[in-house]
Scaffold this motif. Structure first.
Motif, mmCIF file in Angstrom:
data_model
loop_
_atom_site.group_PDB
_atom_site.id
_atom_site.type_symbol
_atom_site.label_atom_id
_atom_site.label_comp_id
_atom_site.label_asym_id
_atom_site.label_seq_id
_atom_site.Cartn_x
_atom_site.Cartn_y
_atom_site.Cartn_z
ATOM 1 N N GLY A 170 0.841 -1.196 0.000
ATOM 2 C CA GLY A 170 0.000 0.000 0.000
ATOM 3 C C GLY A 170 0.874 1.243 0.000
ATOM 4 N N PRO A 189 -7.074 16.637 5.283
ATOM 5 C CA PRO A 189 -7.693 17.719 4.524
ATOM 6 C C PRO A 189 -9.208 17.621 4.637
ATOM 7 C CG PRO A 189 -6.298 16.274 3.142
ATOM 8 C CD PRO A 189 -6.564 15.567 4.426
ATOM 9 N N GLY A 210 2.504 2.998 9.164
ATOM 10 C CA GLY A 210 1.179 3.069 8.559
ATOM 11 C C GLY A 210 0.076 2.524 9.452
ATOM 12 N N SER A 224 -2.695 -8.053 -3.791
ATOM 13 C CA SER A 224 -3.688 -7.349 -4.604
ATOM 14 C C SER A 224 -3.152 -6.961 -5.989
ATOM 15 C CB SER A 224 -4.143 -6.097 -3.853
ATOM 16 O OG SER A 224 -5.120 -5.434 -4.593
ATOM 17 N N VAL A 243 1.936 8.398 7.059
ATOM 18 C CA VAL A 243 2.839 7.437 6.425
ATOM 19 C C VAL A 243 4.029 8.172 5.799
ATOM 20 C CG1 VAL A 243 3.073 5.897 4.419
ATOM 21 C CG2 VAL A 243 1.142 5.610 5.998
ATOM 22 N N GLY A 254 -0.435 -13.324 -0.037
ATOM 23 C CA GLY A 254 -0.669 -12.693 1.257
ATOM 24 C C GLY A 254 0.231 -13.324 2.309
ATOM 25 N N GLY A 302 4.134 0.483 2.086
ATOM 26 C CA GLY A 302 4.976 -0.578 1.549
ATOM 27 C C GLY A 302 5.689 -0.160 0.275
ATOM 28 N N VAL A 348 -4.118 -11.851 10.850
ATOM 29 C CA VAL A 348 -2.778 -12.453 10.774
ATOM 30 C C VAL A 348 -1.791 -11.737 11.706
ATOM 31 C CG1 VAL A 348 -2.471 -11.169 8.620
ATOM 32 C CG2 VAL A 348 -0.825 -12.894 9.217
ATOM 33 N N MET A 368 0.873 -3.475 6.448
ATOM 34 C CA MET A 368 -0.260 -4.202 5.861
ATOM 35 C C MET A 368 -1.591 -3.476 5.968
ATOM 36 S SD MET A 368 0.878 -7.756 7.546
ATOM 37 C CE MET A 368 -0.325 -8.844 6.817
ATOM 38 N N GLY A 369 -1.593 -2.268 6.486
ATOM 39 C CA GLY A 369 -2.867 -1.559 6.603
ATOM 40 C C GLY A 369 -3.759 -2.169 7.667
ATOM 41 N N TRP A 414 -11.143 8.534 -2.493
ATOM 42 C CA TRP A 414 -12.491 7.963 -2.385
ATOM 43 C C TRP A 414 -13.500 8.942 -1.790
ATOM 44 C CZ3 TRP A 414 -10.904 2.370 -0.516
ATOM 45 C CH2 TRP A 414 -10.304 1.707 -1.600
ATOM 46 N N SER A 429 -2.101 14.467 9.016
ATOM 47 C CA SER A 429 -2.841 15.557 8.397
ATOM 48 C C SER A 429 -4.167 15.053 7.884
ATOM 49 C CB SER A 429 -2.026 16.133 7.235
ATOM 50 O OG SER A 429 -2.840 16.988 6.462
ATOM 51 N N VAL A 431 5.702 -8.335 -0.283
ATOM 52 C CA VAL A 431 4.641 -9.348 -0.280
ATOM 53 C C VAL A 431 3.307 -8.619 -0.362
ATOM 54 C CG1 VAL A 431 3.608 -11.261 1.009
ATOM 55 C CG2 VAL A 431 6.076 -10.818 1.205
ATOM 56 N N CYS A 471 -8.104 7.890 8.443
ATOM 57 C CA CYS A 471 -8.646 9.183 8.053
ATOM 58 C C CYS A 471 -9.908 9.556 8.836
ATOM 59 C CB CYS A 471 -8.929 9.275 6.562
ATOM 60 S SG CYS A 471 -9.066 10.997 6.059
HETATM 61 P P1 FAD Z 1 -2.798 0.634 2.844
HETATM 62 O O1 FAD Z 1 -2.483 1.721 1.894
HETATM 63 O O2 FAD Z 1 -4.226 0.340 3.119
HETATM 64 O O3 FAD Z 1 -2.066 -0.672 2.292
HETATM 65 C C1 FAD Z 1 -2.115 -1.927 2.915
HETATM 66 C C2 FAD Z 1 -1.695 -2.983 1.904
HETATM 67 O O4 FAD Z 1 -1.489 -4.239 2.568
HETATM 68 C C3 FAD Z 1 -2.746 -3.212 0.841
HETATM 69 O O5 FAD Z 1 -2.177 -3.075 -0.447
HETATM 70 C C4 FAD Z 1 -3.226 -4.633 1.105
HETATM 71 O O6 FAD Z 1 -3.618 -5.322 -0.080
HETATM 72 C C5 FAD Z 1 -2.001 -5.253 1.753
HETATM 73 N N1 FAD Z 1 -2.305 -6.454 2.538
HETATM 74 C C6 FAD Z 1 -3.420 -6.758 3.238
HETATM 75 N N2 FAD Z 1 -3.330 -7.968 3.774
HETATM 76 C C7 FAD Z 1 -2.119 -8.465 3.425
HETATM 77 C C8 FAD Z 1 -1.438 -9.683 3.685
HETATM 78 N N3 FAD Z 1 -1.985 -10.669 4.409
HETATM 79 N N4 FAD Z 1 -0.194 -9.846 3.164
HETATM 80 C C9 FAD Z 1 0.378 -8.873 2.430
HETATM 81 N N5 FAD Z 1 -0.223 -7.707 2.154
HETATM 82 C C10 FAD Z 1 -1.454 -7.498 2.645
HETATM 83 N N6 FAD Z 1 -5.030 9.786 4.196
HETATM 84 C C11 FAD Z 1 -4.553 11.061 4.040
HETATM 85 O O7 FAD Z 1 -3.384 11.301 4.320
HETATM 86 N N7 FAD Z 1 -5.330 12.077 3.580
HETATM 87 C C12 FAD Z 1 -6.633 11.859 3.236
HETATM 88 O O8 FAD Z 1 -7.322 12.781 2.799
HETATM 89 C C13 FAD Z 1 -7.180 10.537 3.385
HETATM 90 N N8 FAD Z 1 -8.463 10.279 3.066
HETATM 91 C C14 FAD Z 1 -8.937 8.992 3.130
HETATM 92 C C15 FAD Z 1 -10.241 8.742 2.742
HETATM 93 C C16 FAD Z 1 -10.749 7.451 2.744
HETATM 94 C C17 FAD Z 1 -12.171 7.210 2.334
HETATM 95 C C18 FAD Z 1 -9.902 6.363 3.129
HETATM 96 C C19 FAD Z 1 -10.419 4.957 3.089
HETATM 97 C C20 FAD Z 1 -8.607 6.621 3.540
HETATM 98 C C21 FAD Z 1 -8.111 7.921 3.554
HETATM 99 N N9 FAD Z 1 -6.809 8.219 3.971
HETATM 100 C C22 FAD Z 1 -6.321 9.508 3.866
HETATM 101 C C23 FAD Z 1 -6.002 7.180 4.686
HETATM 102 C C24 FAD Z 1 -4.948 6.501 3.839
HETATM 103 O O9 FAD Z 1 -5.496 5.986 2.660
HETATM 104 C C25 FAD Z 1 -4.304 5.389 4.652
HETATM 105 O O10 FAD Z 1 -3.949 5.860 5.927
HETATM 106 C C26 FAD Z 1 -3.052 4.853 3.954
HETATM 107 O O11 FAD Z 1 -3.408 4.245 2.730
HETATM 108 C C27 FAD Z 1 -2.303 3.882 4.855
HETATM 109 O O12 FAD Z 1 -1.261 3.267 4.170
HETATM 110 P P2 FAD Z 1 -0.814 1.786 4.549
HETATM 111 O O13 FAD Z 1 0.270 1.441 3.596
HETATM 112 O O14 FAD Z 1 -0.577 1.682 6.000
HETATM 113 O O15 FAD Z 1 -2.115 0.898 4.250
#
Ligand code: FAD
Ligand code: UQ1
Length: 410
Positions: free
Chosen positions: A12, A339, A294, A37, A308, A77, A15, A262, A105-106, A46, A337, A34, A161
């Protein structure tokens, strides 16, 4: 079985950004990501997809196209972590051993924790910006709405968010005003929280804005059930325990969220299931060769892509130090932050730290609704994300903030 110097779990925002940086540093064949998606979404868009300003296709790219060329993509995964053995077991049977691990991994959406969900999404008038599956339903529900009750929810868990649940209300209010249905609408924001936003400065401004625009905030109201054939939503009042039923004509749902299973079952987790890292260094508190960043991390700040970005700079420095057998020297201040889009064309840019103190980048009062900040959110941020953050060239605005303050203040 495969061995990598650095294994990154999750492709994500966090990563891919780390993959770009460490791929460049460590070179071809030494870093893997790893990620199961096929599509990588820019989730912050979104809000604008649900609000009818952008399309879902605009928000995604093929994972293959964002995967850094210097890293190996393990398309699976992660199913089990064994940090004692420096090992990750994947869904396709691959076992990866590593010298260093970054967990990114979000988090997990828990629609199923609300009775009647996710089935209720099969009905008109029910949408949710938090999932690629339901985000387009939000704008359809907004367009179909011809008056009556519109409800926007905020759950009883930490979410990513934290502003998003109310941003879509502001966009809907604006849309209905422009299309002459606003005077037939009762709009309410039913939130499990006792405040409209966690930072005092912005909360005061937003509460005032809601009052002016006749958006009713019902505090401590937690969604527990949706009954779509009766068009009713049931809330539990978290102080009194009372169950209150609201009839709706449209409803936007922010689901409960939590750590992935997990991780919950792994030795990496804290008592809740988040990856247990030091809040300043991002290093794991028990496994020094493990870092996390993250939404999946235990870092006690608001979960955003902006956070992040700031974390990536810290993580790169600290993990590089560990690789050179030095102490991690950089400290994360919790920068995050949000917005806060307040209409189509206006935005309040909230920025703050661990202490919930504003940490604003620009030399203007960001508590005011501004057209420039809308432009930043709608048009500039996507570019910064795809070509800055994901390429490992954006570590948040901290540098610019300090430059604009000429070294004075935070
Ligand atoms: P993610 O980007 O969610 O990535 C996680 C990744 O891990 C995914 O690709 C997933 O497929 C993968 N994964 C899941 N399970 C496994 C597994 N078992 N093995 C390996 N991989 C796996 N942030 C802002 O800064 N500003 C904004 O305005 C904002 N607005 C938002 C609005 C909405 C509606 C949403 C939903 C989110 C918003 N965000 C915003 C938040 C932002 O999108 C997230 O905080 C950010 O994407 C986090 O990054 P991440 O890499 O931690 O997680
Ligand atoms: C940010 O860095 C970021 O990550 C790329 C976001 O996610 C989309 C944001 O929404 C924001 C606001 C920032 C912070 C950037 C500036 C220029 C204040």
């Amino acid at each position: 079985k495969k061995h990598y110097k650095l294994c990154i779990v999750g492709g994500g925002a966090a990563g891919i950004s780390n993959g770009s940086k460490f791929g460049r540093k460590l070179g071809q064949g030494n870093v893997c990501i790893v990620e199961p998606s096929e599509v990588h979404y820019y989730q912050p868009m979104w809000t604008l997809v649900g609000g009818g300003v952008k399309s879902l296709t605009q928000s995604g790219k093929a994972m293959a196209d964002v995967m850094p060329q210097t890293v190996d993509w393990i398309k699976a995964g992660a199913e089990e972590f064994s940090p004692e053995n420096n090992l990750v077991r994947c869904s396709d049977g691959t076992e990866i051993t590593y010298d260093y691990l970054i967990v990114a991994m979000g988090l997990q959406l828990h629609y199923e924790k609300v009775k009647g969900l996710p089935e209720a999404f099969q009905y008109d008038g029910v949408g949710s910006n938090f999932s690629s599956k339901y985000v387009e339903k939000t704008f359809r529900a907004i367009q179909d709405f011809k008056g009556g009750n519109a409800i926007f929810t905020f759950p009883n868990t930490p979410i990513k968010c934290a502003g998003a649940p109310q941003k879509i209300m502001y966009l809907a209010d604006d849309y209905w005003t422009r299309n002459n249905v606003r005077d037939k609408a009762n709009i309410s924001y039913n939130t499990a929280l006792p405040v409209v936003f966690g930072v005092k400065k912005y909360a005061a401004i937003l509460a005032d804005l809601c009052q002016r625009r006749n958006l009713k905030i019902n505090y401590r109201h937690n969604l527990v059930e949706v009954i779509p054939d009766k068009k009713e939503a049931v809330f539990e009042h978290l102080d009194t325990g009372e169950k209150i039923t609201f009839p709706y004509d449209m409803i936007h749902i922010t689901p409960p969220m939590g750590p992935l299973e997990v991780l919950k079952k792994s030795p990496l987790a804290d008592s809740v299931g988040w990856v247990d890292v030091d809040k300043q260094t991002l290093q794991h508190v028990r496994y020094p060769n493990v870092f996390s960043t993250g939404d999946c991390s235990s870092l006690p700040t608001s979960k955003t892509a902006a956070a992040v970005a700031a974390q990536c700079g810290i993580l790169y420095n600290n993990l590089s130090a560990i690789m050179d057998s030095q102490e991690p020297g950089k400290k994360y201040d919790g920068y995050t932050s949000c917005p806060l889009v307040t209409s189509r064309g206006k935005c309040i840019l909230a920025e703050f730290d661990y202490d919930l103190q504003p940490l604003e980048t620009f030399p203007v009062d960001q508590g005011k609704e501004r057209r420039t900040m809308w432009h930043l959110k709608a048009n500039v941020m996507p570019e910064i994300y795809w070509t800055g953050l994901l390429k490992g060239r954006w570590a948040g605005p901290g540098f610019y903030r300090k430059a604009m303050r000429l070294g004075m203040g935070k």
